[in-house]
Design an enzyme around this catalytic site. Sequence first.
Site, short mmCIF file in Angstrom:
data_model
loop_
_atom_site.label_atom_id
_atom_site.label_comp_id
_atom_site.label_asym_id
_atom_site.label_seq_id
_atom_site.Cartn_x
_atom_site.Cartn_y
_atom_site.Cartn_z
N HIS A 470 0.86 -1.07 0.01
CA HIS A 470 -0.32 0.13 0.07
C HIS A 470 1.22 1.46 0.46
O HIS A 470 -0.17 2.55 -0.43
CB HIS A 470 -0.99 -0.72 1.18
CG HIS A 470 -2.44 0.84 0.77
ND1 HIS A 470 -2.29 1.70 0.56
CD2 HIS A 470 -3.38 0.62 1.73
CE1 HIS A 470 -3.60 2.22 -0.07
NE2 HIS A 470 -3.86 0.97 0.86
N TYR A 588 -14.48 5.50 9.01
CA TYR A 588 -13.53 6.55 8.02
C TYR A 588 -13.73 6.25 6.72
O TYR A 588 -14.23 4.91 5.82
CB TYR A 588 -11.74 5.66 8.37
CG TYR A 588 -11.11 6.12 7.72
CD1 TYR A 588 -10.14 7.19 7.50
CD2 TYR A 588 -10.87 5.35 5.63
CE1 TYR A 588 -8.50 7.27 6.70
CE2 TYR A 588 -9.98 6.31 5.24
CZ TYR A 588 -8.85 6.40 5.78
OH TYR A 588 -7.47 7.23 4.24
N THR A 601 -5.11 10.65 -1.31
CA THR A 601 -6.58 10.19 -0.23
C THR A 601 -7.17 11.17 0.44
O THR A 601 -5.94 11.93 1.13
CB THR A 601 -6.58 8.71 -0.16
OG1 THR A 601 -5.72 8.75 1.07
CG2 THR A 601 -6.17 7.79 -1.13
#
Length: 762
Positions: A470, A588, A601
């Site tokens: 990630h 979230y 993001t």
Amino acid sequence: MAEAHSAVAFSFQVTHDGLRINYDVRLLQEVWQSGVRSWRRRIARFNNNLSAGVFPSSVEFLLFICSAVLFSDLVLAIDPSFGAISLLIRVLECLLPPTFVRLFALILFSVFLWIAKALSLRYALKCLLIYKKWIFESRVKKPSLLTRLWMVGLRLLTLKKPRLYSFQASLPRLPLPPLEQTICRYLESVRPLQSDSQFAETTRLARDFGRGVGRRFQRYLWLKAWWASNYVSDWWEEFVYLRGRAPLVVNSNFYGIDSLVSCLPTQKPSARAANLVYSALVFRKLVDRQELAPILLQKAVPLCSSQYERIFNTTRIPNKNVDFVLHSRDSPHIVVLSSGKFFKLQIHRKGRLLPPRDLQTLFQRIIQDDSPVTPEESRLAALTASDRDCWAETRLKHFSRGLNRVSLSAIEKSAFVVVLDDESHDFQTSQQLDAWAAALLHGKANDRWFDKSFQLIVAKNARVGFNGEHSWADAPILAHLWEFILHHDFRVLQYDSNGDCRLGHSHANDASPPIRLQWDLTPPLCLAIDLAFKSAVSVVKDVDLRLFSHKEFGKRFIKRCHVSPDAFIQMALQLAYRRDQGHLSLTYEASMTRLFREGRTETVRPITNQSKRFIDQMLSSEVCDKNQSKELLLKACLNHQRLYQEAMCGGGVDRHLFCLYVISRYLSVDSPFLSSVLSEPWRLSTSQTPHGQVGLVDADFVSAGGGFGPVADDGYGVSYIIAGEDNIFFHVSSKISCKTTDSKRFSKNIEKALKDIQNIFI
């Protein structure tokens, strides 16, 4: 050690008979072709960078301007520069021979005009891309006059077909919100979750921060926002990902799943792996040559493409305290992990990609390899699933020299990793879906190389998926790659009647054979591997993962309700969580900020006063007022959509507060307000997987999307994909060790919440 000897292309010995030279002609040819390929890539990269650098102008326009200026001056005897060329001639007379002075002055003036035009168009495009009001306008109603004029101007400036990075220089920087705005929006977001006394204390801390050290922090952040391309992305990558010391497996990496077709065109894992690898390498070539079209919203507004640069040839390297991302410009090989053995596989022959038929033959050789493997070697990959500091220490001690260094370098510098599993997986039952999702998320903890940017995973019965790291990029980037791969696998490359690859004629004997990587497994290293494996297994066994398909309705029905599909699902998730836990918790939802340069993001906070009123209404009694519930739902969804749009435009709360917190740490200044904000747990973490970003996916091979592990020990991780008009897939994860969560129970609550909201409109 035959593999080590075969890697030597040229050697010589001094003997009594003289100098004896040994060389391998075939390997020298490979070396030559590798160099030729490298130079071709450099030239292509230079040309593409030049073309992208002057976009929306073009290199061809320079030739046009030069021709026009030369024709006007030398043929028509007209000075197109209004005296500027004569001034250049006087300056250059003392530097150049008289014969070339005028010609050089004309060319120099042409270049000046070309650069001025390119810069003017670029800044005009940049000014247009700053405009964001179009996002907030309804798609049902006719756009405003200003938006229509803006769209016309944008289309006129982008008539030339853009390359992957054409818009990068024109994208605006992520705006820094005013401190007062962020504090107000934060207080609005926590009000539904706090009692009156708690909210009064939070308000006091926020106001003290805004009137005190917050202003100082904001000035430093303003300076960074003015100087850097993006004031968030580098700190986000470092402090959220690379400084994280927890194992990557479950905690960070995510997965994507195969298309849910009932019958695959092949049952041969070697053939499926070959088509997928070839498709991925074609995608790499398109990225390298910048021939991949950038993603455009509304077919006109570009998203940042910077993350594509590190899809391939990228590995996260463990290091003490903070990892780093290693990216190579090129890699001529991939690494295959099969039955606990690692193989290095060259992907070129005579300067060209190996076709799928050749790759299939080589993969089949790897699958059929019956050479012995020790338990320690089969568990070697578990090191990447261990604590990052432990892995860094082990890497430094045992992989810094000799055979281990060579083999580890082959893995870390590979284009990507292919995992050939020894188990079959299917989708016929919910248990099979759960098992396949778990295999993609974590496997057996020792059969995935979690440090690689991504790894393709092929089951024994040819079902496929991927696991992605990630830190280097976000899920939409790998989703784009996955969409491309599945499209080429099913629609372009395909298989013959025997389930073999169709493209190419097998010349595998001419290709470099797979080379098994060798390891020096000393007793201390074996002990470290064993400890890492036990630690990783404990993490893996604690995951409760469920994947289910909601087929009652999908995007078609939700749009008929005149609400945003994402907002609709978020309301259902909150309703389900309230039923599951008896209360609401901080939630979230990830949104992208790729409308700005190097954007990644932002967080959307779905719990609002409007959504809380809707949930209270739904749970107030067994028989609720449908009209009132519908009205509250529409208000909550409309407000959620606005929050999502504001986050996309840089008006979110959490990234701004995160950067202010980083500054407070650098300055060693404690802030009770920021400490309180950053310590709040996200007990419900959600994300929508993008579907059909570039229009390659159709209804015949819909993917189930992907998922991730729980963010909080006592929370849920929920990923969902609106797959087609009448299907929604949910990936729900939690921890078995937590007594208050249960992924199966929460999945049922999601189904019930969706049904209850549907009944409001029936």
